[in-house]
Write a protein that holds these residues in place. Structure first.
Motif, short mmCIF file in Angstrom:
data_model
loop_
_atom_site.label_atom_id
_atom_site.label_comp_id
_atom_site.label_asym_id
_atom_site.label_seq_id
_atom_site.Cartn_x
_atom_site.Cartn_y
_atom_site.Cartn_z
N ARG A 103 0.84 -1.20 0.00
CA ARG A 103 0.00 0.00 0.00
C ARG A 103 0.87 1.25 0.00
O ARG A 103 0.66 2.19 -0.78
N GLY A 104 1.90 1.28 0.85
CA GLY A 104 2.78 2.43 0.92
C GLY A 104 3.59 2.63 -0.36
O GLY A 104 3.94 3.76 -0.72
N LEU A 105 3.85 1.53 -1.07
CA LEU A 105 4.63 1.60 -2.31
C LEU A 105 3.95 2.48 -3.34
O LEU A 105 4.61 3.11 -4.18
N PHE A 106 2.62 2.56 -3.28
CA PHE A 106 1.87 3.37 -4.23
C PHE A 106 1.58 4.77 -3.69
O PHE A 106 0.81 5.52 -4.29
N GLY A 107 2.17 5.09 -2.55
CA GLY A 107 2.04 6.45 -2.02
C GLY A 107 0.79 6.69 -1.20
O GLY A 107 0.44 7.85 -0.93
N PHE A 108 0.13 5.61 -0.78
CA PHE A 108 -1.10 5.78 0.01
C PHE A 108 -0.77 5.76 1.49
O PHE A 108 0.10 5.00 1.94
N PRO A 109 -1.46 6.57 2.29
CA PRO A 109 -1.21 6.57 3.74
C PRO A 109 -1.67 5.26 4.37
O PRO A 109 -2.50 4.53 3.81
N ALA A 110 -1.11 4.98 5.53
CA ALA A 110 -1.46 3.74 6.23
C ALA A 110 -2.97 3.69 6.51
O ALA A 110 -3.59 4.71 6.82
N ASN A 111 -3.52 2.49 6.40
CA ASN A 111 -4.94 2.28 6.68
C ASN A 111 -5.09 0.86 7.23
O ASN A 111 -5.47 -0.06 6.51
N PRO A 112 -4.76 0.68 8.52
CA PRO A 112 -4.80 -0.66 9.11
C PRO A 112 -6.17 -1.33 8.97
O PRO A 112 -6.26 -2.56 8.81
N GLY A 113 -7.23 -0.53 9.02
CA GLY A 113 -8.58 -1.10 8.90
C GLY A 113 -8.81 -1.74 7.54
O GLY A 113 -9.41 -2.81 7.44
N HIS A 114 -8.33 -1.07 6.49
CA HIS A 114 -8.48 -1.64 5.14
C HIS A 114 -7.63 -2.90 4.99
O HIS A 114 -8.11 -3.90 4.42
#
Length: 307
Positions: A103-114
């Motif tokens: 997820r982080g590799l694509f520049g998205f912030p952390a989202n543990p729920g997702h």
């Protein structure tokens, strides 16, 4: 409606001179399940890799959700999740770490729920702290799917997702695909299990020898190219068809125990009433009859072999 993926005059020729793809034009609409079918070496994976920006085309352009995959690669790639044929995993990483990293590799912030939801949907939550090297092949395939879904893509490519997986994963995966489609995600899949494409796909494309030979709505394709068969079960086997039946497209099957009549699925006059009348005139009895229609696999084989 604007297509979410637009492929314009895309071809691929390698330095060796091998032409992997002839010029291809293809539009895929948002929210549809599109099945790309073809024999081994037909160009399916090459086309997918070009759309995903992994392979550079020799000519043509591709847009994904409005972004040019070559000029605006990062934005285009953010929209795409890819589950490749081959298993490429970080063997020494924990499951939850590799999915979170994707997820982080694509520049998205952390989202543990997702991430938790994705892992639970794929029956991976109880494996989240295990190292990938300790997982079975089927579980590793689940991790690949989880990584592809980690950044909430609008487009999901599944390249032979059922290869080498168990029945349970296949069932879970198709339930997940239906749910994603319900959320507006566009699914493009290749599969050797053509019955899955027949069940799941809205449209079908058939590629052979690098050429896209047909793109059509699945039901329309099956109506247009499908054949029907009327099977008559005989009370006792016969050695040959009576001469009075020569005008019909008949085969004698099951060691003389069945007469099979093939006819066009779209024909207004199927010929069945005339056949049954002739059978009565010739005193040919039957104890049962039933009809079958061509499967998508039958049509796929006929398309590929006709090239």
């Amino acid at each position: 409606m604007q297509p979410i993926i637009s492929v314009k005059d895309v071809s691929k020729t390698y330095k060796s001179g091998l032409q992997a793809l002839k010029p291809i034009n293809l539009d895929i609409m948002q929210g549809e399940i599109f099945a790309l079918l073809g024999p081994n070496g037909a160009g399916k994976t090459t086309l997918i890799n070009i759309i995903c920006g992994i392979v550079t085309p020799s000519s043509g352009t591709i847009t994904a959700d409005g972004h040019d995959t070559q000029r605006d690669y990062k934005q285009a790639r953010k929209k795409i999740g890819l589950v490749p044929q081959e298993l490429h995993t970080d063997a020494f990483e924990r499951v939850i770490d590799t999915v979170t990293f994707s997820r982080g590799l694509f520049g998205f912030p952390a989202n543990p729920g997702h991430i938790e939801k994705v892992l639970r949907d794929l029956s991976l939550w109880d494996k989240k702290d295990e190292k990938i090297m300790a997982l079975s092949g089927g579980m590793k395939r689940r991790v690949m799917i989880a990584k592809a879904l980690s950044h909430e893509p609008k487009i999901l490519f599944l390249d032979e997702p059922s290869a080498g997986v168990d029945v349970e994963l296949r069932r879970d995966m198709w339930e997940m695909v239906r749910a994603l489609r319900g959320q507006g995600v566009t699914i493009i899949l290749t599969t050797h299990y053509i019955e899955e494409a027949e069940e799941m796909a809205d449209r079908v494309g058939v590629i052979n020898q690098g050429e896209l030979i047909v793109v059509e709505e699945k039901k329309a394709l099956m109506r247009r190219m499908g054949k029907k068969k009327l099977t008559l079960d005989l009370p006792a086997p016969i050695a040959a068809l009576p001469e009075g039946l020569n005008g019909f497209n008949l085969d004698l099957c099951s060691e003389g125990r069945q007469i099979v009549y093939s006819f066009d699925a779209q024909a207004e006059d199927t010929g069945i009433p005339a056949l049954l009348k002739r059978l009565t005139e010739l005193h040919v009895d039957f104890k049962d009859l039933h009809t079958d229609q061509s499967s998508l696999e039958d049509i796929f084989v006929s398309l590929v072999h006709s090239k």
